[in-house]
Design a protein around this motif. Structure first.
Motif, PDB file in Angstrom:
ATOM      1  N   ASP A 237     -19.505   6.350 -16.056  1.00 37.45           N
ATOM      2  CA  ASP A 237     -19.483   7.626 -16.627  1.00 37.45           C
ATOM      3  C   ASP A 237     -19.581   8.950 -15.605  1.00 37.45           C
ATOM      4  O   ASP A 237     -19.770   9.924 -15.773  1.00 37.45           O
ATOM      5  N   ASN A 238     -19.106   8.506 -14.388  1.00 36.32           N
ATOM      6  CA  ASN A 238     -18.848   9.309 -13.456  1.00 36.32           C
ATOM      7  C   ASN A 238     -17.427   9.715 -13.161  1.00 36.32           C
ATOM      8  O   ASN A 238     -16.588   8.794 -12.590  1.00 36.32           O
ATOM      9  N   ILE A 239     -16.875  11.082 -13.207  1.00 38.74           N
ATOM     10  CA  ILE A 239     -15.458  11.295 -12.918  1.00 38.74           C
ATOM     11  C   ILE A 239     -14.939  10.829 -11.526  1.00 38.74           C
ATOM     12  O   ILE A 239     -13.985  10.510 -11.204  1.00 38.74           O
ATOM     13  N   TRP A 240     -16.129  10.781 -10.623  1.00 39.49           N
ATOM     14  CA  TRP A 240     -15.525  10.484  -9.326  1.00 39.49           C
ATOM     15  C   TRP A 240     -14.978   9.091  -8.866  1.00 39.49           C
ATOM     16  O   TRP A 240     -14.518   8.734  -8.015  1.00 39.49           O
ATOM     17  N   LEU A 241     -15.716   8.154  -9.756  1.00 37.72           N
ATOM     18  CA  LEU A 241     -15.327   6.950  -9.794  1.00 37.72           C
ATOM     19  C   LEU A 241     -13.910   6.736 -10.361  1.00 37.72           C
ATOM     20  O   LEU A 241     -13.083   5.993  -9.717  1.00 37.72           O
ATOM     21  N   LEU A 242     -13.694   7.536 -11.120  1.00 39.78           N
ATOM     22  CA  LEU A 242     -12.179   7.507 -11.577  1.00 39.78           C
ATOM     23  C   LEU A 242     -11.161   8.017 -10.450  1.00 39.78           C
ATOM     24  O   LEU A 242      -9.816   7.524 -10.258  1.00 39.78           O
ATOM     25  N   VAL A 243     -11.721   8.944  -9.949  1.00 37.31           N
ATOM     26  CA  VAL A 243     -11.046   9.614  -8.575  1.00 37.31           C
ATOM     27  C   VAL A 243     -10.498   8.529  -7.941  1.00 37.31           C
ATOM     28  O   VAL A 243      -9.269   8.495  -7.413  1.00 37.31           O
ATOM     29  N   ILE A 244     -11.560   7.646  -7.347  1.00 37.34           N
ATOM     30  CA  ILE A 244     -11.341   6.933  -6.564  1.00 37.34           C
ATOM     31  C   ILE A 244     -10.311   5.719  -6.848  1.00 37.34           C
ATOM     32  O   ILE A 244      -9.385   5.521  -6.218  1.00 37.34           O
ATOM     33  N   LEU A 245     -10.312   5.319  -8.334  1.00 42.53           N
ATOM     34  CA  LEU A 245      -9.709   4.355  -8.790  1.00 42.53           C
ATOM     35  C   LEU A 245      -8.085   4.803  -8.812  1.00 42.53           C
ATOM     36  O   LEU A 245      -7.180   4.164  -8.649  1.00 42.53           O
ATOM     37  N   TYR A 246      -7.860   6.083  -9.343  1.00 43.22           N
ATOM     38  CA  TYR A 246      -6.751   6.729  -9.384  1.00 43.22           C
ATOM     39  C   TYR A 246      -5.996   6.858  -8.119  1.00 43.22           C
ATOM     40  O   TYR A 246      -4.796   6.603  -7.927  1.00 43.22           O
ATOM     41  N   THR A 247      -6.753   7.165  -6.948  1.00 42.24           N
ATOM     42  CA  THR A 247      -6.329   7.017  -5.568  1.00 42.24           C
ATOM     43  C   THR A 247      -5.481   5.791  -5.571  1.00 42.24           C
ATOM     44  O   THR A 247      -4.315   5.896  -4.756  1.00 42.24           O
ATOM     45  N   SER A 248      -6.268   4.774  -5.601  1.00 42.83           N
ATOM     46  CA  SER A 248      -5.725   3.430  -5.341  1.00 42.83           C
ATOM     47  C   SER A 248      -4.573   3.063  -5.942  1.00 42.83           C
ATOM     48  O   SER A 248      -3.920   2.469  -5.891  1.00 42.83           O
ATOM     49  N   MET A 249      -4.659   3.439  -7.362  1.00 45.10           N
ATOM     50  CA  MET A 249      -3.511   3.323  -8.284  1.00 45.10           C
ATOM     51  C   MET A 249      -2.277   3.852  -7.830  1.00 45.10           C
ATOM     52  O   MET A 249      -1.172   3.294  -7.927  1.00 45.10           O
ATOM     53  N   ASN A 250      -2.350   5.117  -7.329  1.00 44.39           N
ATOM     54  CA  ASN A 250      -1.183   5.722  -6.928  1.00 44.39           C
ATOM     55  C   ASN A 250      -0.626   5.627  -5.367  1.00 44.39           C
ATOM     56  O   ASN A 250       0.299   5.852  -5.095  1.00 44.39           O
ATOM     57  N   LEU A 251      -1.643   5.174  -4.491  1.00 46.62           N
ATOM     58  CA  LEU A 251      -1.517   5.221  -2.988  1.00 46.62           C
ATOM     59  C   LEU A 251      -0.273   4.427  -2.801  1.00 46.62           C
ATOM     60  O   LEU A 251       0.558   4.891  -1.968  1.00 46.62           O
ATOM     61  N   PRO A 252      -0.162   3.359  -3.093  1.00 45.41           N
ATOM     62  CA  PRO A 252       1.163   2.223  -3.104  1.00 45.41           C
ATOM     63  C   PRO A 252       2.409   3.106  -3.031  1.00 45.41           C
ATOM     64  O   PRO A 252       3.285   3.010  -2.356  1.00 45.41           O
ATOM     65  N   ILE A 253       2.624   3.578  -4.471  1.00 36.93           N
ATOM     66  CA  ILE A 253       4.017   4.129  -4.641  1.00 36.93           C
ATOM     67  C   ILE A 253       4.009   5.279  -4.075  1.00 36.93           C
ATOM     68  O   ILE A 253       5.222   5.618  -3.357  1.00 36.93           O
TER      69      ILE A 253
END
Lengths: 284, 312
Positions: free
Chosen positions: A146-162
């Motif tokens: 329930d911490n928004i910064w965890l999502l920030v890290i995961l979204y970064t990894s989700m979009n980084l390859p593309i």
């Protein structure tokens, strides 16, 4: 001009007009659900849930009032703000990490650089669900749930390859000769990046950022599993409407439209960049 | 030709700048890559290794004390589970149907939009819109506003022509999910293919036309081969995203009526059934399946790539 040529041209023009009409029809068919959603969002709940549908019912802002919580429901603002934070912050992180990587891969190619690119793309093929449980357990044990910064890290990894792929192809556009020339003139790396590379690659970087923003704003699975009350994002807020029956149709439509608005606006404003970005820069 | 002009620039030592040793230079070239690489390994590969480890344990989150090593037992259970095999099949069907249908539709729309006609920009904007609606919102739109048997738009329109009033989601659940996804992904395919169409060699097309080639011949022998890379790119990116689709399945049917795909099944077995070990084993199997597809797909991409390199 021969009579046959004239005849062909007339026939061609008539065919062109006919196909233009077909294109218009297709555009209207594809847009109809959205137009209908917009119209419904301005109807009262009673008028929204009629069969046959009402095209002439009185317009009202009740759906929007309900959605924004003045009707006693939960306010969507925290979720909207969380989504904005997660999307903007992760997009910035992606740019921060992808720019140097893409620079190394395109302008100063390292040995086996295609292997590195393939590694990046292959992580995209690792389904999100395959790592979800350990991430969940890790977050739970470190109080990151329930911490928004965890999502920030995961979204970064989700979009980084593309992003690395897209920017690599955009940066490959920068002629090496110009960079060499700047270096001969004594320019150091930061200057070269800011003065030579950035201006040429900027449209591509903008396209990359736009696509990262859209995918982060849209993401549901991670947000659904890893957030709860505090860090809830807009798509998670929308899932509250999945089982809503009839009575809240106008509210559902208003909610869907408002939450899609940032993406719709960004996408419409930058249609050409979107095309360029989606084709991974393959189109110049 | 160009080599004779650029080579001296590259090889001539610059007298004012001292050249660092080769080893240091090699590191300087690699260094910008490292933050992204390390980040990706930590955030995506480590959790997967953990998933792999958990998959060998019998571990229900509600009974953490009963956790113990079971070897391949989870895999045996998952592979013999009828529901899971069903969801593998559903995933294949869903992905293949949506990618193919949206590619074909997208190609048709791209060809239409490649011609000049009045209001082309407006039509393009209308066509792009479905891709820009948040997926959950799009799924809600289809579920409540279009498919609803009592007040949905589809049955509302059927009412005017006196047609039947089917319950779309109950009658054809998988098709209902697929239709909503085709609506969302067709604009994506159209955008990529339109970009491909507009990068064709106009002189070549003009020459073919002067030589008397018909529209069909131009399409078949010039346009289609040129579009191949773009069709492959669209299919690859579309597959990556649609294999992992969660939003539409979760929203429209909640995985019911035989529409549960693998991502939904894995989500359900750990989030609702709390079966950590089983969910992990299923997740690992999803990855193995993805690797098989990815190996094939990467070969396609690498052929895209070779072409790009040879052009440069």
């Amino acid at each position: 001009m021969s009579a046959i040529a004239v005849q062909n041209r007339v026939r061609g023009r008539r065919k062109g007009a006919g196909l233009g009409l077909v294109a218009w029809l297709a555009g209207i068919v594809f847009f109809l659900p959205i137009a209908w959603m917009a119209l419904t969002s301005f109807h009262s709940e009673q008028d929204a849930a009629t069969n046959p549908p009402s095209f002439t019912a009185a317009l009202t802002l009740d759906g929007y009032r309900e959605f924004f919580g003045t009707g006693g429901g939960a306010s969507p603002w925290p979720a909207l703000i969380n989504s904005a934070v997660a999307s903007v912050a992760s997009t910035l992180f992606v740019l921060l990490l992808a720019l140097p990587a893409a620079y190394a891969l395109s302008i100063r190619p390292v040995k086996k650089w295609t292997d590195v690119l393939f590694f990046f793309l292959s992580t995209k093929m690792l389904p999100a669900v395959a790592g979800l449980l350990p991430i969940y357990l890790f977050a739970k044990n470190t109080d990151m749930l329930d911490n928004i910064w965890l999502l920030v890290i995961l979204y970064t990894s989700m979009n980084l390859p593309i992003a690395v792929w897209m920017m690599q192809s955009f940066l490959a556009e920068v002629p090496v000769a110009i960079i060499e020339a700047a270096r001969v003139d004594g320019a150091r790396l930061p200057t070269i990046l800011a003065r030579v590379v950035a201006p040429i690659a900027l449209p591509g970087i903008a396209a990359t950022a736009l696509i990262c923003f859209i995918f982060s704003w849209n993401e549901l699975l991670f947000a659904r599993v890893l957030t709860g009350v505090v860090a809830e994002t807009a798509p998670v807020f929308l899932t509250g409407f999945i089982t809503s029956q009839g009575l809240f149709l106008a509210k559902v439509c208003a909610a869907s439209l408002v939450i899609s608005l940032p993406v719709l606006a960004a996408g419409f404003a930058a249609q050409d960049k979107l095309v360029q970005g989606l084709s991974l820069g393959a189109v110049k | 030709m160009t080599a004779t002009t650029t080579a001296p620039v590259a090889t001539t030592p610059v007298p004012t700048v001292k050249q660092p040793p080769a080893r240091l230079r090699a590191w300087a070239t690699r260094a910008p890559l490292l933050p992204a690489l390390i980040f990706m390994v930590v955030v995506t590969q480590l959790p997967f290794v953990a998933t792999l480890v958990i998959s060998f344990f019998d571990w229900n989150a509600l009974y953490p004390d009963a956790r113990h090593f079971t070897g391949l037992e989870n895999y045996r259970q998952v592979l013999t589970d009828a529901d899971l095999r069903q969801s593998v099949w559903t995933t294949v069907l869903l992905t293949a149907a949506v990618v193919l249908a949206s590619l074909v539709l997208g190609l048709a729309l791209a060809l239409l939009l490649d011609r000049k006609f009045r209001g082309r920009g407006v039509v393009r904007t209308l066509l792009i819109a479905p891709f820009l609606v948040v997926p959950v919102a799009a799924a809600l739109l289809w579920k409540h506003v279009l498919y609803n048997p009592e007040y949905g738009l589809f049955n509302g329109l059927l009412h005017y022509v006196g047609g039947p009033q089917p319950d779309w989601i109950s009658n054809t659940p998988l098709l209902a999910v697929e239709a909503s996804l085709v609506w969302q992904w067709t604009p994506f395919m159209m955008l990529i293919l339109l970009a491909g169409l507009q990068s064709r060699d106009q002189q070549q097309m003009e020459a073919a036309r002067v030589d008397g080639a018909s529209d069909w011949q131009i399409f078949r022998y010039l346009t289609l081969p040129h579009l191949r890379r773009y069709l492959e790119l669209g299919a690859l990116l579309g597959s990556i995203y649609i294999v992992q689709n969660f939003d539409a399945v979760f929203t429209i049917t909640s995985g019911g009526l035989g529409t549960a795909n693998l991502p939904y099944t894995v989500y359900q077995s750990f989030y609702q059934a709390h079966e950590n070990g089983l969910a992990s084993a299923a997740g690992v199997l999803v990855v193995i399946g993805s690797i098989i597809i990815a190996t094939f797909a990467l070969r396609v991409v690498s052929s895209l790539f070779r072409e790009e390199v040879s052009r440069a």
